[in-house]
Design a protein around this motif. Structure first.
Motif, PDB file in Angstrom:
ATOM      1  N   GLU A  16      19.811  10.189   5.676  1.00  0.00           N
ATOM      2  CA  GLU A  16      20.449   8.972   5.866  1.00  0.00           C
ATOM      3  C   GLU A  16      19.689   7.372   5.165  1.00  0.00           C
ATOM      4  OE1 GLU A  16      18.804   8.112  10.134  1.00  0.00           O
ATOM      5  OE2 GLU A  16      19.006   5.773   9.909  1.00  0.00           O
ATOM      6  N   HIS A  17      18.564   7.574   4.989  1.00  0.00           N
ATOM      7  CA  HIS A  17      17.996   6.702   4.004  1.00  0.00           C
ATOM      8  C   HIS A  17      17.818   7.927   2.610  1.00  0.00           C
ATOM      9  CE1 HIS A  17      17.243   3.627   6.575  1.00  0.00           C
ATOM     10  NE2 HIS A  17      16.278   5.206   7.796  1.00  0.00           N
ATOM     11  N   THR A  18      18.126   7.097   1.125  1.00  0.00           N
ATOM     12  CA  THR A  18      17.250   7.384  -0.194  1.00  0.00           C
ATOM     13  C   THR A  18      16.205   7.599  -0.487  1.00  0.00           C
ATOM     14  OG1 THR A  18      20.475   6.901  -0.545  1.00  0.00           O
ATOM     15  CG2 THR A  18      18.749   7.617  -2.416  1.00  0.00           C
ATOM     16  N   PRO A  19      15.836   7.906  -1.470  1.00  0.00           N
ATOM     17  CA  PRO A  19      14.254   7.769  -1.340  1.00  0.00           C
ATOM     18  C   PRO A  19      14.391   6.911  -2.655  1.00  0.00           C
ATOM     19  CG  PRO A  19      14.635  10.062  -1.832  1.00  0.00           C
ATOM     20  CD  PRO A  19      16.286   9.529  -1.389  1.00  0.00           C
ATOM     21  N   VAL A  20      14.133   6.024  -2.519  1.00  0.00           N
ATOM     22  CA  VAL A  20      13.263   4.290  -3.140  1.00  0.00           C
ATOM     23  C   VAL A  20      12.949   4.546  -4.170  1.00  0.00           C
ATOM     24  CG1 VAL A  20      13.385   2.638  -0.971  1.00  0.00           C
ATOM     25  CG2 VAL A  20      11.485   3.373  -2.418  1.00  0.00           C
ATOM     26  N   LEU A  21      12.287   5.798  -4.743  1.00  0.00           N
ATOM     27  CA  LEU A  21      11.710   6.137  -6.192  1.00  0.00           C
ATOM     28  C   LEU A  21      11.047   7.119  -6.191  1.00  0.00           C
ATOM     29  CD1 LEU A  21       8.372   6.010  -5.460  1.00  0.00           C
ATOM     30  CD2 LEU A  21       8.293   3.958  -5.172  1.00  0.00           C
ATOM     31  N   ASN A  22      10.809   7.511  -6.538  1.00  0.00           N
ATOM     32  CA  ASN A  22      10.333   9.293  -7.597  1.00  0.00           C
ATOM     33  C   ASN A  22       9.400   8.793  -8.336  1.00  0.00           C
ATOM     34  OD1 ASN A  22       9.613  11.564  -7.692  1.00  0.00           O
ATOM     35  ND2 ASN A  22      11.729  12.083  -8.517  1.00  0.00           N
ATOM     36  N   VAL A  77       0.924  -0.792   0.150  1.00  0.00           N
ATOM     37  CA  VAL A  77      -0.119   0.093   0.016  1.00  0.00           C
ATOM     38  C   VAL A  77       1.035   1.261  -0.274  1.00  0.00           C
ATOM     39  CG1 VAL A  77      -2.195   1.711   1.260  1.00  0.00           C
ATOM     40  CG2 VAL A  77      -1.544  -1.348   1.608  1.00  0.00           C
ATOM     41  N   ALA A  78       0.449   2.252  -0.882  1.00  0.00           N
ATOM     42  CA  ALA A  78       1.661   3.584  -1.389  1.00  0.00           C
ATOM     43  C   ALA A  78      -0.020   4.200  -0.906  1.00  0.00           C
ATOM     44  CB  ALA A  78       2.343   3.651  -2.172  1.00  0.00           C
ATOM     45  N   THR A  79       0.829   5.287   0.027  1.00  0.00           N
ATOM     46  CA  THR A  79      -0.092   6.560  -0.372  1.00  0.00           C
ATOM     47  C   THR A  79       1.017   7.889  -0.006  1.00  0.00           C
ATOM     48  OG1 THR A  79      -1.798   7.860   0.823  1.00  0.00           O
ATOM     49  CG2 THR A  79      -0.744   6.875   2.392  1.00  0.00           C
ATOM     50  N   GLY A 118       9.364   7.676   0.259  1.00  0.00           N
ATOM     51  CA  GLY A 118      10.109   8.105  -1.374  1.00  0.00           C
ATOM     52  C   GLY A 118       9.127   9.355  -1.593  1.00  0.00           C
ATOM     53  N   VAL A 119       9.656  10.181  -3.239  1.00  0.00           N
ATOM     54  CA  VAL A 119       8.892  10.668  -3.268  1.00  0.00           C
ATOM     55  C   VAL A 119       8.474  11.115  -4.604  1.00  0.00           C
ATOM     56  CG1 VAL A 119      10.490  11.948  -1.632  1.00  0.00           C
ATOM     57  CG2 VAL A 119      11.528  11.434  -4.839  1.00  0.00           C
ATOM     58  N   SER A 120       7.416  11.961  -5.005  1.00  0.00           N
ATOM     59  CA  SER A 120       6.196  12.045  -6.275  1.00  0.00           C
ATOM     60  C   SER A 120       7.019  13.012  -6.263  1.00  0.00           C
ATOM     61  CB  SER A 120       5.812  12.015  -5.732  1.00  0.00           C
ATOM     62  OG  SER A 120       4.506  12.264  -7.321  1.00  0.00           O
ATOM     63  N   TYR A 161       5.207   5.263   1.986  1.00  0.00           N
ATOM     64  CA  TYR A 161       5.178   6.493   2.265  1.00  0.00           C
ATOM     65  C   TYR A 161       5.458   7.924   1.442  1.00  0.00           C
ATOM     66  CZ  TYR A 161       2.584  10.229   5.246  1.00  0.00           C
ATOM     67  OH  TYR A 161       1.836  10.978   5.273  1.00  0.00           O
ATOM     68  N   LEU A 162       4.951   8.603   0.220  1.00  0.00           N
ATOM     69  CA  LEU A 162       5.672   9.711  -1.098  1.00  0.00           C
ATOM     70  C   LEU A 162       5.262  10.899   0.058  1.00  0.00           C
ATOM     71  CD1 LEU A 162       4.338   7.942  -3.931  1.00  0.00           C
ATOM     72  CD2 LEU A 162       6.516   7.168  -2.439  1.00  0.00           C
TER      73      LEU A 162
END
Ligand code: NDP
Length: 278
Positions: A159-165, A76-78, A142-144, A109-110
């Motif tokens: 500390e943690h790179t965004p896993v996805l954009n 689940v992504a929100t 992650g980010v959007s 979570y983005l």
């Protein structure tokens, strides 16, 4: 009965995985989101993409329960909206989304938009997201709608790179340079509006390739994304089209076909440029 299709999983920089194809539920009303999500999970979808701004998180949560699919099999992504940028706002927005979804943890979570005219609030949000990850409340963050220079700001402190954009991406907006930036930082590119909100489906070239493969225009465009290594979250409210959109793993586009589709790029956005969205 059509055999439920399953998406392959892609491995992310934090070691977690994500189904390459998921269901997006933007502009799906809350009352419809429940039955839609339940149906999608039953036909084999495992990734659902929502956002607080879609006002359908409680419907999505209900759909998850009604589907009968175990929670641990579902991703689940929100996302939280721009008004919730900033450290404590982000934590508050997270609690609200988690409650509406009726979940104990989120898979993704983005940050919905960077809203750069509000300064570096998105960097403060990132620190809050890292806290959520470290506390085990979110599996991957992650980010959007981030341009590479917005990502640079996050990478300076992360500390943690965004896993996805998750960005607008389709044959009319191929995002070549952003995709190379992602590749060099192990960030997965995820396409929103992968079908250009349906606008690419009447394209002559896409339809001529569809005829060759005996597939729909939508399957050709989604297959083009898949072969570029992109994750896609097409939205459809139709059971047939949801199934069709997942059935893209049993044929291959030639490199000439891939290149021809990529050459449709005109840098056309169906949405707003992230730089201007505030
Ligand atoms: P899409 O590119 O997924 O296109 C959706 C449109 O295509 C709908 O009109 C749908 O109609 C139609 N469609 C879908 N499948 C088929 C098919 N097989 N044949 C014919 N028509 C089809 O656009 P979205 O804007 O919805 O983007 C997808 C998801 O991306 C969103 O739902 C959301 O989760 C995410 N998103 C994220 C954004 C962000 O800022 N991060 C911004 C926008 C979207 P029908 O429903 O009638 O089938």
């Amino acid at each position: 009965m059509i055999e439920p299709a399953k998406s392959p999983l892609l491995t992310l920089s934090d070691g977690n995985v994500i189904p390459q194809v998921g269901l997006g539920v933007y502009k799906v009303e809350n009352e419809i989101a429940g039955p839609l999500v339940s149906k999608a999970l039953q036909v084999g979808y495992r990734l659902i993409d929502t956002a607080s701004m879609y006002l359908n998180e409680s419907g999505v949560g209900q759909g998850i329960v009604d589907s009968g699919v175990p929670r641990e099999e579902i991703f689940v992504a929100t996302k939280f909206w721009m008004d919730d940028l900033g450290y404590s706002n982000t934590l508050r927005a997270f609690e609200k989304s988690l409650g509406l979804l009726g979940l104990e943890y989120l898979d993704f979570y983005l940050i919905h938009w960077p809203a750069p005219k509000r300064g570096l609030l998105y960097v403060e949000s990132w620190l809050a997201m890292e806290r959520l990850k470290n506390e085990g409340l979110v599996r991957s963050i992650g980010v959007s709608n981030f341009h590479s220079h917005h990502l640079d700001q996050i990478l300076k402190v992360a500390e943690h790179t965004p896993v996805l954009n998750q960005v607008e991406l389709h044959p009319l907006l191929t995002q070549e340079s952003l995709m190379s930036y992602h590749a060099s930082h192990s960030i997965l590119t995820q396409a929103w509006s992968p079908l250009a909100r349906g606008q690419i489906l009447s394209n002559e070239l896409v339809n001529s390739i569809a005829k060759i493969h005996n597939r729909s225009a939508s399957q050709i465009v989604l297959r083009w994304h898949i072969q570029r290594g992109v994750s896609v979250i097409p939205k459809s409210t139709s059971r047939e089209r949801i199934i069709e959109n997942m059935n893209v793993f049993d044929f291959v586009l030639t490199s000439d076909e891939m290149n021809a589709i990529s050459a449709l790029n005109v840098n056309y956005r169906t949405g707003v440029d992230p730089e201007d969205r505030n």
